[in-house]
Design a protein around this motif. Structure first.
Motif, PDB file in Angstrom:
ATOM      1  N   UNK A  34     -39.533  21.967   9.891  1.00  0.00           N
ATOM      2  CA  UNK A  34     -40.303  22.474   8.775  1.00  0.00           C
ATOM      3  C   UNK A  34     -41.512  23.222   9.342  1.00  0.00           C
ATOM      4  N   UNK A  35     -41.747  24.436   8.860  1.00  0.00           N
ATOM      5  CA  UNK A  35     -42.929  25.201   9.275  1.00  0.00           C
ATOM      6  C   UNK A  35     -43.585  25.822   8.037  1.00  0.00           C
ATOM      7  N   UNK A  36     -44.884  26.077   8.148  1.00  0.00           N
ATOM      8  CA  UNK A  36     -45.592  26.862   7.141  1.00  0.00           C
ATOM      9  C   UNK A  36     -46.732  27.597   7.850  1.00  0.00           C
ATOM     10  N   UNK A  37     -47.652  28.147   7.070  1.00  0.00           N
ATOM     11  CA  UNK A  37     -48.700  28.957   7.699  1.00  0.00           C
ATOM     12  C   UNK A  37     -49.761  28.134   8.420  1.00  0.00           C
ATOM     13  N   UNK A  38     -49.657  26.810   8.369  1.00  0.00           N
ATOM     14  CA  UNK A  38     -50.597  25.939   9.090  1.00  0.00           C
ATOM     15  C   UNK A  38     -50.145  25.644  10.513  1.00  0.00           C
ATOM     16  N   UNK A  39     -48.881  25.974  10.812  1.00  0.00           N
ATOM     17  CA  UNK A  39     -48.365  25.690  12.166  1.00  0.00           C
ATOM     18  C   UNK A  39     -47.729  26.931  12.776  1.00  0.00           C
ATOM     19  N   UNK A  40     -47.812  26.983  14.080  1.00  0.00           N
ATOM     20  CA  UNK A  40     -47.181  28.052  14.841  1.00  0.00           C
ATOM     21  C   UNK A  40     -45.671  27.840  14.844  1.00  0.00           C
ATOM     22  N   UNK A  41     -44.907  28.899  14.644  1.00  0.00           N
ATOM     23  CA  UNK A  41     -43.451  28.792  14.798  1.00  0.00           C
ATOM     24  C   UNK A  41     -43.121  28.395  16.234  1.00  0.00           C
ATOM     25  N   UNK A  42     -42.216  27.443  16.434  1.00  0.00           N
ATOM     26  CA  UNK A  42     -41.770  27.151  17.802  1.00  0.00           C
ATOM     27  C   UNK A  42     -41.159  28.402  18.439  1.00  0.00           C
ATOM     28  N   UNK A  44     -38.983  30.280  21.728  1.00  0.00           N
ATOM     29  CA  UNK A  44     -37.978  29.962  22.757  1.00  0.00           C
ATOM     30  C   UNK A  44     -38.608  29.662  24.118  1.00  0.00           C
ATOM     31  N   UNK A  45     -39.734  30.324  24.423  1.00  0.00           N
ATOM     32  CA  UNK A  45     -40.386  30.112  25.730  1.00  0.00           C
ATOM     33  C   UNK A  45     -40.797  28.660  25.928  1.00  0.00           C
ATOM     34  N   UNK A  46     -41.125  27.982  24.825  1.00  0.00           N
ATOM     35  CA  UNK A  46     -41.586  26.592  24.941  1.00  0.00           C
ATOM     36  C   UNK A  46     -40.465  25.634  25.340  1.00  0.00           C
ATOM     37  N   UNK A  47     -39.225  26.089  25.223  1.00  0.00           N
ATOM     38  CA  UNK A  47     -38.108  25.246  25.670  1.00  0.00           C
ATOM     39  C   UNK A  47     -38.177  25.014  27.184  1.00  0.00           C
ATOM     40  N   UNK A  48     -38.853  25.924  27.878  1.00  0.00           N
ATOM     41  CA  UNK A  48     -39.003  25.740  29.331  1.00  0.00           C
ATOM     42  C   UNK A  48     -39.862  24.519  29.651  1.00  0.00           C
ATOM     43  N   UNK A  49     -40.780  24.169  28.765  1.00  0.00           N
ATOM     44  CA  UNK A  49     -41.557  22.931  28.945  1.00  0.00           C
ATOM     45  C   UNK A  49     -40.629  21.724  28.936  1.00  0.00           C
ATOM     46  N   UNK A  50     -39.742  21.679  27.954  1.00  0.00           N
ATOM     47  CA  UNK A  50     -38.789  20.558  27.834  1.00  0.00           C
ATOM     48  C   UNK A  50     -37.866  20.509  29.049  1.00  0.00           C
ATOM     49  N   UNK A  51     -37.310  21.641  29.404  1.00  0.00           N
ATOM     50  CA  UNK A  51     -36.386  21.706  30.555  1.00  0.00           C
ATOM     51  C   UNK A  51     -37.059  21.220  31.829  1.00  0.00           C
ATOM     52  N   UNK A  52     -38.318  21.628  32.017  1.00  0.00           N
ATOM     53  CA  UNK A  52     -39.048  21.259  33.237  1.00  0.00           C
ATOM     54  C   UNK A  52     -39.339  19.766  33.262  1.00  0.00           C
ATOM     55  N   UNK A  53     -39.747  19.215  32.133  1.00  0.00           N
ATOM     56  CA  UNK A  53     -40.013  17.773  32.056  1.00  0.00           C
ATOM     57  C   UNK A  53     -38.740  16.984  32.388  1.00  0.00           C
ATOM     58  N   UNK A  54     -37.613  17.436  31.845  1.00  0.00           N
ATOM     59  CA  UNK A  54     -36.337  16.753  32.117  1.00  0.00           C
ATOM     60  C   UNK A  54     -35.984  16.764  33.604  1.00  0.00           C
ATOM     61  N   UNK A  55     -36.361  17.841  34.270  1.00  0.00           N
ATOM     62  CA  UNK A  55     -36.077  17.960  35.702  1.00  0.00           C
ATOM     63  C   UNK A  55     -36.878  16.921  36.504  1.00  0.00           C
ATOM     64  N   UNK A  72     -49.187  20.756  16.864  1.00  0.00           N
ATOM     65  CA  UNK A  72     -48.741  21.735  15.860  1.00  0.00           C
ATOM     66  C   UNK A  72     -47.678  21.162  14.937  1.00  0.00           C
ATOM     67  N   UNK A  73     -46.512  21.790  14.912  1.00  0.00           N
ATOM     68  CA  UNK A  73     -45.398  21.333  14.065  1.00  0.00           C
ATOM     69  C   UNK A  73     -44.787  20.029  14.564  1.00  0.00           C
ATOM     70  N   UNK A  74     -45.178  19.607  15.767  1.00  0.00           N
ATOM     71  CA  UNK A  74     -44.630  18.379  16.355  1.00  0.00           C
ATOM     72  C   UNK A  74     -43.331  18.597  17.104  1.00  0.00           C
ATOM     73  N   UNK A  75     -42.901  19.854  17.226  1.00  0.00           N
ATOM     74  CA  UNK A  75     -41.565  20.126  17.777  1.00  0.00           C
ATOM     75  C   UNK A  75     -41.371  19.583  19.193  1.00  0.00           C
ATOM     76  N   UNK A  76     -42.369  19.743  20.063  1.00  0.00           N
ATOM     77  CA  UNK A  76     -42.200  19.286  21.452  1.00  0.00           C
ATOM     78  C   UNK A  76     -42.168  17.759  21.521  1.00  0.00           C
TER      79      UNK A  76
END
Length: 228
Positions: A34-42, A44-55, A72-76
């Motif tokens: 869920x997103x609105x004007x109060x949060x930044x849209x997730x 694709x670049x931020x997926x690199x944070x997840x990938x790196x943490x998993x490594x 923000x939206x809590x996505x990470x």
């Protein structure tokens, strides 16, 4: 099809409002948020944070403590809760409106029991974590001024602009980060184009060493991994 809804969406789109904001929905890491004007849209670049943490944290069953600075939206935080099902996560944001969305997203994805959402300044926690991550605001004044209408008018400025040079958030984080880290903690931080050397220097002055730099799809230095 509801013709009135369609006409309303069409009018909003003509004003360059992103489709994600019109329908309050954005996909990230194969989940819908869920997103609105109060949060930044997730992004694709931020997926690199997840990938790196998993490594670096390959044991997905470990009881790790995670801190997400500026959730923000809590996505990470939510994706990490899904990946590390035994983890406990603290997710911080200064925006109450953003946290309302983050809480809804956590409930939607059944991880609200794993994540503690906190409305406070980044430096206010009294705890230590195995993983600290952040996708902070990193646009400079000039970069923000050049942003397209779809970003300027419909994304929260507070989540995008990082002071005159884009580095304000990194300086702030560097001041308190030691109190969040033990000897084996890692800091994973997202950054903007051509910022890597300046950010390394900011943390180096606070005795934190950059041990790895991860490039994104466009070969831009996107994630910095730091350790005591």
């Amino acid at each position: 099809i509801d013709i009135y809804k369609f006409k309303s969406a069409f009018k909003r789109r003509m004003k360059q409002e992103p489709v994600s904001k019109i329908f309050n929905n954005k996909e990230f890491w194969n989940l819908n948020f869920l997103v609105n004007q109060s949060v930044l849209d997730p992004r694709p670049e931020s997926e690199f944070l997840i990938q790196t943490i998993k490594k670096y944290f390959s044991n997905l069953k470990s009881n790790i403590k995670i801190c997400d600075l500026g959730t923000g939206s809590g996505c990470l935080a939510i994706i990490l809760a899904k990946i590390y099902s035994k983890s406990k996560i603290s997710a911080i944001d200064i925006s109450k409106e953003a946290l309302k969305i983050a809480v809804k997203n956590a409930k939607k994805h059944n991880v609200d029991n794993q994540i503690k959402f906190l409305n406070c300044d980044w430096s206010k926690l009294n705890d230590r974590f195995d993983i600290i991550l952040s996708n902070p605001p990193y646009l400079s004044y000039n970069e923000y001024a050049k942003c397209k209408i779809n970003i300027k008018n419909f994304e929260p400025k507070i989540a995008l602009m990082g002071g005159y040079d884009g580095l304000r958030s990194y300086r702030e984080i560097s001041k308190f980060i030691h109190s969040y880290m033990h000897e084996k903690s890692f800091l994973f931080i997202e950054m903007g184009k051509l910022q890597v050397n300046a950010i390394k220097e900011i943390f180096f002055k606070k005795k934190l060493n950059a041990i790895s730099t991860i490039k994104d799809y466009h070969q831009i230095d996107r994630v910095l991994v730091l350790k005591k």
